[in-house]
Design a protein around this motif. Structure first.
Motif, PDB file in Angstrom:
ATOM      1  N   SER A 174       0.821  -1.215   0.000  1.00 11.62           N
ATOM      2  CA  SER A 174       0.000   0.000   0.000  1.00 11.62           C
ATOM      3  C   SER A 174       0.851   1.259   0.000  1.00 11.62           C
ATOM      4  N   VAL A 175       2.033   1.182   0.597  1.00 17.43           N
ATOM      5  CA  VAL A 175       2.958   2.330   0.549  1.00 17.43           C
ATOM      6  C   VAL A 175       3.311   2.639  -0.908  1.00 17.43           C
ATOM      7  N   ALA A 176       3.630   1.593  -1.674  1.00  9.97           N
ATOM      8  CA  ALA A 176       3.973   1.799  -3.084  1.00  9.97           C
ATOM      9  C   ALA A 176       2.771   2.305  -3.874  1.00  9.97           C
ATOM     10  N   THR A 177       1.574   1.767  -3.585  1.00 13.51           N
ATOM     11  CA  THR A 177       0.367   2.243  -4.265  1.00 13.51           C
ATOM     12  C   THR A 177       0.127   3.712  -3.970  1.00 13.51           C
ATOM     13  N   LEU A 178       0.314   4.101  -2.712  1.00 16.59           N
ATOM     14  CA  LEU A 178       0.145   5.503  -2.327  1.00 16.59           C
ATOM     15  C   LEU A 178       1.158   6.395  -3.036  1.00 16.59           C
ATOM     16  N   MET A 179       2.412   5.966  -3.090  1.00 14.85           N
ATOM     17  CA  MET A 179       3.446   6.755  -3.769  1.00 14.85           C
ATOM     18  C   MET A 179       3.095   6.975  -5.235  1.00 14.85           C
ATOM     19  N   ALA A 180       2.678   5.908  -5.902  1.00 13.60           N
ATOM     20  CA  ALA A 180       2.331   6.019  -7.323  1.00 13.60           C
ATOM     21  C   ALA A 180       1.128   6.929  -7.524  1.00 13.60           C
ATOM     22  N   THR A 181       0.125   6.803  -6.658  1.00 12.09           N
ATOM     23  CA  THR A 181      -1.068   7.635  -6.783  1.00 12.09           C
ATOM     24  C   THR A 181      -0.744   9.095  -6.540  1.00 12.09           C
ATOM     25  N   LEU A 182       0.073   9.371  -5.540  1.00  9.97           N
ATOM     26  CA  LEU A 182       0.485  10.756  -5.274  1.00  9.97           C
ATOM     27  C   LEU A 182       1.226  11.343  -6.466  1.00  9.97           C
ATOM     28  N   ALA A 183       2.092  10.532  -7.084  1.00 10.56           N
ATOM     29  CA  ALA A 183       2.853  11.024  -8.231  1.00 10.56           C
ATOM     30  C   ALA A 183       1.935  11.329  -9.408  1.00 10.56           C
ATOM     31  N   ILE A 184       0.953  10.459  -9.656  1.00 10.93           N
ATOM     32  CA  ILE A 184       0.012  10.693 -10.757  1.00 10.93           C
ATOM     33  C   ILE A 184      -0.850  11.919 -10.454  1.00 10.93           C
ATOM     34  N   GLY A 185      -1.291  12.037  -9.194  1.00  8.88           N
ATOM     35  CA  GLY A 185      -2.053  13.223  -8.803  1.00  8.88           C
ATOM     36  C   GLY A 185      -1.254  14.502  -8.950  1.00  8.88           C
ATOM     37  N   ALA A 186       0.038  14.451  -8.583  1.00  7.82           N
ATOM     38  CA  ALA A 186       0.894  15.627  -8.734  1.00  7.82           C
ATOM     39  C   ALA A 186       1.045  16.006 -10.200  1.00  7.82           C
ATOM     40  N   GLU A 187       1.111  15.009 -11.075  1.00  6.41           N
ATOM     41  CA  GLU A 187       1.203  15.290 -12.506  1.00  6.41           C
ATOM     42  C   GLU A 187      -0.049  16.007 -12.998  1.00  6.41           C
ATOM     43  N   LEU A 188      -1.200  15.634 -12.477  1.00  9.35           N
ATOM     44  CA  LEU A 188      -2.440  16.308 -12.881  1.00  9.35           C
ATOM     45  C   LEU A 188      -2.454  17.764 -12.418  1.00  9.35           C
ATOM     46  N   VAL A 189      -1.867  18.020 -11.265  1.00  5.48           N
ATOM     47  CA  VAL A 189      -1.742  19.405 -10.804  1.00  5.48           C
ATOM     48  C   VAL A 189      -0.824  20.189 -11.742  1.00  5.48           C
ATOM     49  N   LEU A 190       0.295  19.587 -12.149  1.00  3.85           N
ATOM     50  CA  LEU A 190       1.205  20.247 -13.089  1.00  3.85           C
ATOM     51  C   LEU A 190       0.507  20.524 -14.419  1.00  3.85           C
ATOM     52  N   VAL A 191      -0.359  19.600 -14.828  1.00  8.52           N
ATOM     53  CA  VAL A 191      -1.119  19.820 -16.063  1.00  8.52           C
ATOM     54  C   VAL A 191      -1.986  21.056 -15.942  1.00  8.52           C
ATOM     55  N   ARG A 192      -2.723  21.162 -14.830  1.00 15.94           N
ATOM     56  CA  ARG A 192      -3.616  22.308 -14.643  1.00 15.94           C
ATOM     57  C   ARG A 192      -2.847  23.622 -14.569  1.00 15.94           C
ATOM     58  N   ARG A 193      -1.608  23.580 -14.091  1.00 20.39           N
ATOM     59  CA  ARG A 193      -0.791  24.791 -14.001  1.00 20.39           C
ATOM     60  C   ARG A 193       0.038  25.024 -15.255  1.00 20.39           C
ATOM     61  N   LEU A 194      -0.090  24.142 -16.265  1.00 20.47           N
ATOM     62  CA  LEU A 194       0.610  24.268 -17.558  1.00 20.47           C
ATOM     63  C   LEU A 194       2.127  24.229 -17.407  1.00 20.47           C
ATOM     64  N   VAL A 195       2.616  23.567 -16.371  1.00 23.20           N
ATOM     65  CA  VAL A 195       4.045  23.562 -16.083  1.00 23.20           C
ATOM     66  C   VAL A 195       4.843  22.869 -17.181  1.00 23.20           C
ATOM     67  N   ASN A 196       4.291  21.824 -17.800  1.00 25.52           N
ATOM     68  CA  ASN A 196       5.036  21.039 -18.780  1.00 25.52           C
ATOM     69  C   ASN A 196       5.049  21.648 -20.177  1.00 25.52           C
ATOM     70  N   VAL A 197       4.276  22.706 -20.393  1.00 23.45           N
ATOM     71  CA  VAL A 197       4.184  23.327 -21.710  1.00 23.45           C
ATOM     72  C   VAL A 197       5.376  24.252 -21.933  1.00 23.45           C
ATOM     73  N   ASN A 198       5.925  24.201 -23.147  1.00 25.23           N
ATOM     74  CA  ASN A 198       7.025  25.093 -23.501  1.00 25.23           C
ATOM     75  C   ASN A 198       6.652  26.535 -23.214  1.00 25.23           C
ATOM     76  N   THR A 199       7.568  27.287 -22.608  1.00 20.88           N
ATOM     77  CA  THR A 199       7.266  28.650 -22.172  1.00 20.88           C
ATOM     78  C   THR A 199       6.789  29.525 -23.317  1.00 20.88           C
ATOM     79  N   ALA A 200       7.359  29.341 -24.495  1.00 23.32           N
ATOM     80  CA  ALA A 200       7.006  30.194 -25.632  1.00 23.32           C
ATOM     81  C   ALA A 200       5.557  30.002 -26.069  1.00 23.32           C
ATOM     82  N   MET A 201       4.977  28.824 -25.799  1.00 26.34           N
ATOM     83  CA  MET A 201       3.608  28.539 -26.235  1.00 26.34           C
ATOM     84  C   MET A 201       2.629  28.429 -25.072  1.00 26.34           C
TER      85      MET A 201
END
Length: 457
Positions: free
Chosen positions: A404-431
């Motif tokens: 369950s520790v590993a499941t929690l770690m993976a879920t937190l990482a996927i959730g954090a990626e969704l937050v980065l998506v909403r903040r547009l962090v992964n998009v090239n700065t120029a676009m």
């Protein structure tokens, strides 16, 4: 897809659902509930309902408010009920969980909390059912994916009714003998209608639309899809209604056997359709959400094999917890996380770049995520769920907590990626934010006109 409005509260539903999932995993890591306590203990009920209502049901309700209009090419009717439904569900679940906690402590505060949950949760689901049901009714005859959703919504009505009865019985408000007998015999119906009808039927229906849409595969209705619908519906009826009634009155298991045969037919036809979608896709490169979905489909078929093995060996009662865990996390949660990984970027792209599409250079939907980085987290998630299932079958609670520790770690990482998506962090700065585009809020809607769904690429 063109012209369908984005639901204002879908992201809020997703955020609340993920919070409940993470909370449930934290409790599992801490050893709270099953397998440290009995599967029917109040502590276990806390974790179970955080997963089934807090995570899976909020996720599906939020997704349906967005995608039912897409399934039937009609606008969502009674859109004003979406927020009251969400608030009632969260408030009702909070009362239910607190009621279970007080029940575990043995004090009288559980009674009013469970009674309030028996009002708020059915009310929240009823509001959602009314809006979604009215939209489906207005679009008859329904396409195949929408028919799956209709069966799922009918099952949800039964689940909510039985859940209210259970809460009232636990609170001591139900004293009529026939209702108490119904409560005692209703747990298998509640579970079958919940996992088999509401959650699985709805997930299958949504997958019949999302997989072709995201992989650019043919989405015409196939005979195998109708086999899944009718055989699966027959299996649901036999398992949720006929089998409990037969066991109660005659003690035989013919209905359960029929349910199993029909379920196998439905699963075989569904496997044929899934193979068709992946083989006939026009998108050459399979994206991570579709790759991760294969893990969820594997969880579904492993759950079926485990059920058959437990039935053949007479071990269903002893290992019901492992089976429910595999269904909830291997199949349903795996599919939910894999599709969120595409849905959140897709809706974010539409919200941010849809208004300037064709007038300004914009990134692709895929540019909002980093698949090379995130693939390992999905692999860790499914491997840890398999390890957790094996630990439950072997009656090794310490190993289950470690998994369950590993499941929690993976879920937190996927959730954090969704937050980065909403903040547009992964998009090239120029676009990232061309003129006319607006950075979306994390999960609350902006005021003003709701954007429409266009052809994102």
């Amino acid at each position: 897809m063109m012209g369908a409005a984005l639901s204002r509260w879908t992201m809020a539903s997703f955020a609340a659902a993920l919070a409940f999932l993470i909370g449930a995993l934290v409790l599992m890591v801490a050893g709270y509930g099953f397998p440290a306590t009995d599967i029917r203990a109040p502590q276990t009920l806390v974790v179970v309902h955080m997963v089934t209502i807090g995570w899976l049901s909020l996720l599906l309700v939020g997704a349906l408010f967005q995608f039912v209009p897409v399934l039937v090419a009609k606008p969502l009717l009674h859109e004003g009920l979406v927020l009251p439904s969400l608030l009632a569900l969260i408030g009702g679940l909070a009362c239910l969980l607190c009621g279970f906690l007080h029940l575990a402590a043995g004090d009288g505060a559980a009674v009013p909390l469970l009674a309030l949950a028996a009002i708020l949760l059915p009310a929240g689901f009823a509001l959602a059912l009314f809006a979604l049901g009215a939209t489906l009714w207005s679009a008859r005859p329904l396409p195949l994916p929408a028919r799956f959703v209709a069966v799922g919504l009918a099952s949800l009505a039964a689940v909510a009714a039985f859940g209210a009865l259970f809460s009232l019985a636990l609170a001591g408000f139900v004293s009529v003998p026939v209702l108490l007998d119904l409560h005692a015999a209703g747990i298998p119906v509640h579970a079958a209608a919940g996992f088999g009808g509401w959650l699985t039927f709805t997930a299958i229906g949504v997958s019949y639309r999302l997989l072709p849409m995201f992989m650019l595969a043919p989405d015409h209705e196939r005979a195998t899809g109708r086999v899944v619908l009718y055989a699966g519906g027959g299996a649901l009826f036999a398992a949720a209604l006929a089998a409990p009634a037969e066991a109660l009155f005659s003690g035989t298991q013919f209905a359960f056997l029929a349910a199993g045969i029909l379920a196998l037919v439905a699963l075989a036809a569904y496997a044929a359709d899934l193979s068709f979608f992946y083989r006939m896709r026009k998108r050459r490169v399979v994206e991570l959400n579709s790759k991760a979905a294969l893990g969820a489909f594997g969880g579904l078929y492993l759950s079926a094999l485990l059920l058959l093995a437990l039935w053949a060996t007479g071990g269903i009662a002893a290992h019901a917890g492992a089976l429910v865990y595999l269904v909830a996390f291997g199949w349903l949660t795996g599919l939910g996380l894999s599709q969120l990984y595409k849905i959140v970027p897709f809706l974010t792209w539409l919200e941010c770049y849809g208004p300037v599409m064709g007038r300004k250079p914009t990134p692709r939907v895929q540019d909002l995520v980093v698949e090379r980085r995130d693939g390992a987290w999905f692999a860790l998630y499914f491997l840890s769920v398999l390890a957790g299932t094996a630990a439950l079958l072997a009656d090794m609670p310490a190993l289950f907590r470690l998994a369950s520790v590993a499941t929690l770690m993976a879920t937190l990482a996927i959730g954090a990626e969704l937050v980065l998506v909403r903040r547009l962090v992964n998009v090239n700065t120029a676009m990232r934010l061309p003129e006319g585009a607006t950075r979306p809020r994390l999960f609350l809607p902006r005021r003003g006109r709701t954007p429409s769904m266009g052809a994102a690429r």
